[in-house]
Design a protein around this motif. Structure first.
Motif, short mmCIF file in Angstrom:
data_model
loop_
_atom_site.label_atom_id
_atom_site.label_comp_id
_atom_site.label_asym_id
_atom_site.label_seq_id
_atom_site.Cartn_x
_atom_site.Cartn_y
_atom_site.Cartn_z
N PRO A 313 0.83 -1.21 0.00
CA PRO A 313 0.00 0.00 0.00
C PRO A 313 0.87 1.26 0.00
O PRO A 313 1.98 1.27 0.54
N GLU A 314 0.35 2.30 -0.61
CA GLU A 314 1.04 3.59 -0.59
C GLU A 314 0.59 4.39 0.62
O GLU A 314 -0.60 4.43 0.94
N TYR A 315 1.55 5.01 1.26
CA TYR A 315 1.24 5.81 2.44
C TYR A 315 0.45 7.04 1.99
O TYR A 315 0.93 7.85 1.21
N PRO A 316 -0.78 7.22 2.44
CA PRO A 316 -1.57 8.39 2.03
C PRO A 316 -0.86 9.69 2.44
O PRO A 316 -0.31 9.79 3.55
N LYS A 317 -0.88 10.65 1.53
CA LYS A 317 -0.21 11.92 1.82
C LYS A 317 -0.82 12.61 3.03
O LYS A 317 -0.10 13.20 3.84
N SER A 318 -2.14 12.54 3.14
CA SER A 318 -2.78 13.18 4.28
C SER A 318 -2.35 12.53 5.59
O SER A 318 -2.17 13.21 6.61
N SER A 319 -2.14 11.19 5.56
CA SER A 319 -1.70 10.50 6.77
C SER A 319 -0.26 10.85 7.11
O SER A 319 0.12 10.92 8.29
N LEU A 320 0.58 11.04 6.07
CA LEU A 320 1.96 11.46 6.31
C LEU A 320 2.00 12.82 6.98
O LEU A 320 2.79 13.06 7.90
N GLN A 321 1.17 13.72 6.48
CA GLN A 321 1.16 15.07 7.05
C GLN A 321 0.71 15.05 8.50
O GLN A 321 1.22 15.81 9.33
N ARG A 322 -0.23 14.16 8.84
CA ARG A 322 -0.73 14.09 10.20
C ARG A 322 0.06 13.10 11.06
O ARG A 322 -0.25 12.91 12.23
N GLU A 323 1.07 12.45 10.41
CA GLU A 323 1.93 11.49 11.11
C GLU A 323 1.10 10.37 11.75
O GLU A 323 1.27 10.01 12.92
N GLU A 324 0.20 9.79 10.97
CA GLU A 324 -0.65 8.72 11.46
C GLU A 324 0.08 7.38 11.33
O GLU A 324 0.66 7.06 10.28
N VAL A 325 0.06 6.56 12.38
CA VAL A 325 0.69 5.24 12.38
C VAL A 325 -0.27 4.26 13.03
O VAL A 325 -1.25 4.64 13.66
N GLY A 326 0.05 2.96 12.90
CA GLY A 326 -0.78 1.94 13.52
C GLY A 326 -0.70 0.63 12.74
O GLY A 326 0.12 0.47 11.82
N VAL A 327 -1.57 -0.33 13.12
CA VAL A 327 -1.60 -1.65 12.48
C VAL A 327 -3.02 -1.91 11.99
O VAL A 327 -3.98 -1.81 12.77
N THR A 328 -3.12 -2.26 10.70
CA THR A 328 -4.41 -2.60 10.11
C THR A 328 -4.52 -4.11 10.00
O THR A 328 -3.68 -4.75 9.34
N TYR A 329 -5.52 -4.68 10.66
CA TYR A 329 -5.77 -6.12 10.58
C TYR A 329 -6.88 -6.36 9.56
O TYR A 329 -7.96 -5.76 9.66
N VAL A 330 -6.61 -7.24 8.58
CA VAL A 330 -7.50 -7.42 7.44
C VAL A 330 -7.75 -8.91 7.22
O VAL A 330 -6.87 -9.74 7.45
N SER A 331 -8.98 -9.23 6.77
CA SER A 331 -9.30 -10.56 6.26
C SER A 331 -9.41 -10.46 4.74
O SER A 331 -10.13 -9.60 4.22
N ALA A 332 -8.69 -11.32 4.02
CA ALA A 332 -8.68 -11.30 2.56
C ALA A 332 -9.20 -12.64 2.04
O ALA A 332 -8.79 -13.70 2.54
N LEU A 333 -10.08 -12.60 1.06
CA LEU A 333 -10.62 -13.80 0.43
C LEU A 333 -9.82 -14.08 -0.84
O LEU A 333 -9.86 -13.31 -1.79
#
Length: 392
Positions: A313-333
């Motif tokens: 995934p590409e780091y969203p520019k808006s998230s970079l500006q706000r310095e957002e971090v974390g872990v995304t847990y996903v289920s993929a089919l």
């Protein structure tokens, strides 16, 4: 009530699934349904995967059909509005006075307007806030006054019961649930019963059921082409309505229908009891794992493998500006071909832009994943993955 229930159930299901993740939705009780009902698990998973792959196409097809039916409904409303306009209709003082008298008999408090339309073939009751009765000009000269008066009384019964509004609601439900045969059967029965109830009300208020039967018989000689949206006197089965008025029959119990209803009720209660029967904790755990399509590695099954190096995934520019971090847990089919059919967020980072970036990267990835296996065969399986967002 049956028709409203048909509409409420899918709306309730839709609202209950809003904001619910795939894993929590499956654990909520639908996961073990195919096993409890004795369905083949692999077939159920294949059907579920196919629906997941074609869900957008199904929704688009449904929307197209709804749009076409909405256009048809709108055309019917325009047809009614055109006939009710002053350019196509004209008042009649004598009949208007008779309408006012009938309004008092039916205890209708608002003003009911009568208009005469030359190129109309049957009386109509239209309007919600400003009820109106449209009378065909040909009937004023071709039908005895006392018989035409009974047809007008029938339309007054529709106005008394607000049938025009209820019919619009009914038509809207038919439009949204057009694919359901039970909805059409229930709706047809409602329209049939509605006409009989209006006959009974008109006969009771005027005290002339036989004269109403003669009026309906005379109406059969006219050609009628009114839309379903309007309340027309010729609705339902004219011969059965005439027979009811001339020689009312005492309703008898239909034992065949009673036995069928009893059988259906018993089956539903048995199914409900089976679905809600408590089972051992180990069995529940096994059923949930199988029905969600997650491989059981203890039995030699293999889970799908998703490589984020290939679908990064590409780091969203808006998230970079706000310095957002974390872990995304996903289920993929993951399909048997390795294509990622669908991805859902199980646990959010708390930042929607980061979660959406992971979903977009998985669902739009051109590099195929490694499909999972059940009993040595490739299968459509869900796999849980996580993506860590951090700033260097």
């Amino acid at each position: 009530m049956a028709l409203l229930t048909c509409m409420v159930l899918p709306v309730r299901e839709f609202c209950s699934r809003l904001g619910v993740s795939y894993s929590s939705m499956e654990a909520g009780g639908m996961s073990d349904l195919p096993i409890r009902l004795g369905l083949n698990q692999s077939s159920w998973m294949n059907v579920s995967a196919w629906l997941e792959m074609h869900l957008s196409d199904i929704v688009i097809a449904w929307l197209i059909c709804v749009a076409l039916l909405a256009v048809r409904m709108g055309a019917g409303l325009l047809w009614i509005g055109r006939y009710a306009s002053s350019r196509r209709s004209k008042p009649d003082l004598w009949w208007q006075a008779r309408i006012d008298q009938l309004s008092q008999q039916f205890q209708i408090h608002g003003k009911v307007v009568l208009r005469v339309v030359d190129d109309l073939n049957t009386p109509l009751a239209v309007g919600i806030f400003r009820p109106m009765i449209l009378l065909p000009g040909a009937m004023l000269s071709g039908m005895p006054v006392e018989l035409l008066e009974m047809l007008v009384a029938h339309e007054m019964a529709h106005i008394k019961r607000h049938d025009y509004l209820l019919n619009l609601v009914q038509s809207t439900i038919e439009m949204l649930l057009f694919y359901h045969p039970a909805v059409w059967w229930i709706s047809r029965q409602i329209r049939h019963d509605r006409e009989e109830i209006a006959d009974d009300l008109a006969a009771r208020v005027t005290g002339e059921p036989r004269r109403l039967a003669l009026a309906l018989s005379e109406l059969a000689n006219f050609q009628f082409t009114s839309p379903q949206l309007a309340q027309a006197a010729h609705g339902g089965n004219l011969m059965s309505r005439i027979k009811r008025l001339v020689k009312p029959e005492v309703s008898t119990i239909n034992w065949k229908a009673a036995v069928a209803i009893l059988g259906i009720t018993t089956s539903c209660l048995a199914m409900y009891a089976q679905v809600n029967t408590p089972v051992a904790a180990t069995a529940v755990k096994k059923q949930v794992i199988e029905s969600t399509g997650v491989a059981n590695e203890k039995n030699g099954d293999k889970s799908p493998i998703v490589d984020f190096n290939q679908c990064k995934p590409e780091y969203p520019k808006s998230s970079l500006q706000r310095e957002e971090v974390g872990v995304t847990y996903v289920s993929a089919l993951v399909a048997t071909s390795g294509q990622i059919i669908k991805a859902k967020v199980d646990r959010s980072t708390g930042f929607p832009d980061l979660d959406n970036a992971v979903i977009d990267a998985l669902e739009n990835c051109h590099v195929k994943a490694v499909p999972g296996q059940v009993n040595g065969k490739k299968s459509n399986l869900w796999v849980k993955v996580k993506y860590v967002w951090k700033l260097q």
